[in-house]
Design an enzyme around this catalytic site. Sequence first.
Site, PDB file in Angstrom:
ATOM      1  N   HIS A  51      -4.268   0.675  11.836  1.00 33.98           N
ATOM      2  CA  HIS A  51      -4.242  -0.408  12.573  1.00 33.98           C
ATOM      3  C   HIS A  51      -5.279  -1.224  12.881  1.00 33.98           C
ATOM      4  O   HIS A  51      -6.228  -0.215  13.418  1.00 33.98           O
ATOM      5  CB  HIS A  51      -3.063  -0.225  13.900  1.00 33.98           C
ATOM      6  CG  HIS A  51      -3.137  -1.290  14.598  1.00 33.98           C
ATOM      7  ND1 HIS A  51      -2.988  -2.664  14.308  1.00 33.98           N
ATOM      8  CD2 HIS A  51      -3.057  -1.232  15.988  1.00 33.98           C
ATOM      9  CE1 HIS A  51      -2.731  -3.202  15.478  1.00 33.98           C
ATOM     10  NE2 HIS A  51      -2.732  -2.570  16.505  1.00 33.98           N
ATOM     11  N   ASN A  83     -10.188  -3.199   1.877  1.00 34.02           N
ATOM     12  CA  ASN A  83      -9.909  -3.379   0.083  1.00 34.02           C
ATOM     13  C   ASN A  83     -11.109  -2.876  -0.387  1.00 34.02           C
ATOM     14  O   ASN A  83     -12.147  -3.247   0.218  1.00 34.02           O
ATOM     15  CB  ASN A  83      -9.147  -4.569  -0.121  1.00 34.02           C
ATOM     16  CG  ASN A  83      -7.840  -4.811   0.691  1.00 34.02           C
ATOM     17  OD1 ASN A  83      -7.056  -3.925   1.035  1.00 34.02           O
ATOM     18  ND2 ASN A  83      -7.510  -6.196   1.018  1.00 34.02           N
ATOM     19  N   HIS A 142       0.866  -1.182  -0.016  1.00 37.40           N
ATOM     20  CA  HIS A 142      -0.137   0.045   0.029  1.00 37.40           C
ATOM     21  C   HIS A 142       0.833   1.084   0.088  1.00 37.40           C
ATOM     22  O   HIS A 142       0.482   2.204   0.647  1.00 37.40           O
ATOM     23  CB  HIS A 142      -0.947   0.003   1.191  1.00 37.40           C
ATOM     24  CG  HIS A 142      -1.728  -1.092   1.222  1.00 37.40           C
ATOM     25  ND1 HIS A 142      -3.108  -1.092   0.428  1.00 37.40           N
ATOM     26  CD2 HIS A 142      -2.002  -2.337   1.870  1.00 37.40           C
ATOM     27  CE1 HIS A 142      -3.666  -2.110   0.631  1.00 37.40           C
ATOM     28  NE2 HIS A 142      -3.205  -2.834   1.499  1.00 37.40           N
ATOM     29  N   TYR A 190       0.492  -4.432  11.845  1.00 37.41           N
ATOM     30  CA  TYR A 190       0.504  -2.981  11.715  1.00 37.41           C
ATOM     31  C   TYR A 190       0.897  -2.342  12.582  1.00 37.41           C
ATOM     32  O   TYR A 190       1.621  -1.162  12.299  1.00 37.41           O
ATOM     33  CB  TYR A 190      -1.241  -2.612  11.220  1.00 37.41           C
ATOM     34  CG  TYR A 190      -1.894  -3.109  10.427  1.00 37.41           C
ATOM     35  CD1 TYR A 190      -1.976  -2.256   9.277  1.00 37.41           C
ATOM     36  CD2 TYR A 190      -2.091  -4.277   9.887  1.00 37.41           C
ATOM     37  CE1 TYR A 190      -2.916  -2.383   8.331  1.00 37.41           C
ATOM     38  CE2 TYR A 190      -2.567  -4.685   8.444  1.00 37.41           C
ATOM     39  CZ  TYR A 190      -2.917  -3.495   7.725  1.00 37.41           C
ATOM     40  OH  TYR A 190      -3.494  -3.605   6.397  1.00 37.41           O
TER      41      TYR A 190
END
Length: 747
Positions: free
Chosen positions: A383, A191, A119, A406
């Site tokens: 996160h 997503n 990402h 994360y």
Amino acid sequence: MTANPTPEERPDRDQEAPGGPGAKPPSLEEPTDPHGPLPPKQDQSGPETVGPTGQATGEDPARSAQSGAYLTTAQGARLHESDHSLKAGSRGPVLMQDHHLREKITHFDHERIPERVVHARGAAAHGVFRSYGTASRLTRAAFLAEDVETPVFVRFSTVLGSRGSADTVRDTRGFATKFYTDEGTFDLVGNNIPVFFIQDAVKFPDIIHAGKPHPDREIPQAQSAHDTFWDFVTLHTEAVHHTLWNMSDRGVPRSFRMMEGFGVHTFRLVAADGGTSLVKFHWKPRLGVHSLVWEEAQIIGGTDPDFHRRDLHDAIEAGAYPQWELGVQVFPDTPEQTFQGIDLLDPTKIVPEELAPVEAVGLLTLDANPKNFFAETEQVAFHPGHLVPGIDVTDDPLLAGRLFSYLDTQISRLGGPNFAQLPINRPHTPTNDMLRDGMHQTAVHTGVAPYRPNSLDGGCPFLAGAEEGAYIEAPVEVPAAAKVREAPASFSDHFSQPRQFWLSMTPTEREHIIAAYTFELNSCYEQRIKERALTVLANIDPVLCEGVAAGLGLPVPPATVPFTEVRPSPALSQLGGTWPLDGRTVGIVADAGDGMDAVRAVREAVRSAGCVPLVVAAAGGTLDADGEAVTVQRTFATARSTEFDALFLTACPAPGLDAQGVRDAKAGHPPTDAPSVDPRVLLLLDEAYRHGKAIGATGEASLALEAARLPSDAPGVVVGDDATDVWNRLTDLLGAHRVWQRFPASV
């Protein structure tokens, strides 16, 4: 759902089209009268003015930016010169004592932070989320109570590419939302595809290593059309479902504004009375779910690699604020954590909307662009473990790994554990965490007892109970079991849902899927990988396998597992609806002459419809025959059909002065006979028609259609004498996104 602002309600702007780089037009000469920094553009906003511990400061947001009229060092000393290093004479050596040079270069050397492993390529915007209150029966989360408005920051991204890669590659897109709630920060990190490649986080490095460029040559960039990706996903068939979504039109979205979002995992909501439900989160775009066609995506990758981020920021600047409804699919929280035979802990599975409808719980509106890309878009840290009371996690093994990963990656990427103190990450509620020191600590803590229990600081901070809004995990019973490294039996079905997805597609969408698999696999070198991929496709559907096999020139293998009887889910198809036009871009091909009245009429009609008109002509400047001057925003040399959702021709422009291959290769080689129409206009028409876009023409512009060999009665081509009437007929075509009749299907 509320409507977007009307053109009259939109913010004023100096430019006729979005994209101006500054708050005010620049002067021709370098300004010399000292003054402070210009204000940000009207479409821009920054992080809320809260301190590093989450307390509102009431500070003017401008005070967090650079200030003063004069150039200074980082310590505030004014500088009289910044173009030359301090030297021993004009031709002498540079002196080490040049502290300004050292400070400037040292800071430049450290401007970049490590980009995200995945990402890395992203764009973001500020906005607000307004809750409908329909989720109140499901969760005690305060931001989901009726009419509560919560500031948000949303980041969209591609997965595989580096920061410098193109926007329109075939890839999964991230859809991450940071809610700055009164109970703490909640991050919904998802997503644009509702399923994932893998079922367990321990395999996440494997799928990313397989999808990233080959480690020996560092190619190909930002794409899955290579051997290592297909080697992994054909050996690891739990990836089949996500791969099929990626090979569909979902892999090349038209824009972030026209993209669905999904939480991917199943979450647990906890109500005020302690009752629990399992849910899946969905973001439904108000403009509908739309995609590029593959050739269009490839052209854009070369002509405008920033296409998606430009589209997002320009739409916000134009006042066409992107909107999504947040919805949930709700399931009983049973010990089995399944729903109608579907394992809710398996992140490679969906629950069809026909079985569990998506209930709308609130509206997200993005209404401001960042002031600074690095400070906001690049430094924002998401996160899945940033939770608020009333929202809890489940035992999804992929989610479990994300809860660790994360946090770990933010510490590495942002230089230490205090990344939450960066302005874009600061919570909007008072924070007293007793976490101390560390790199980049900006809070000035008081007290002497950063531990509890304590008496030296009066016992502060104290623990909270449920009545004080504490976050309390749902008391879910964990069954006694042996420690094992294995998946439940329900995780072993890798083909029934991919088959359902395929059967849910329209014939046109199936053709696109076959073309995508054929392109990707023909880009692989190893023949065995292609053969193995066909074996996987044979287990989804014979028509899919036969179509791809024909493109690869390989025999069709037999299926190795029996087909499961599945019911198609119409909600999975992108085609068939009619959608709002907000922010759609219309190219108006013009020429100074008798057609200027039509240009002005069409431009006004396009604006009134909430779209963005861009006037395209042979040269820049203005067209001003007999009336108000019209600014030219694109020239035949700079325009490409991929920028426009529709074309409207008000003239049949003769070739421009640069309509020759030596100046503009798009014009082609000099013809033996002088053409009557600029060849770049014919290219615009050819591409727009091929990509299924609406085309309108009025007056002599119909001659350009003839030159392009486009019949006036072809699907999606509207011709007439009245420009406004032609535009009104085009709007119906634009609402369907494309003229789908131009895509004949054989499957």
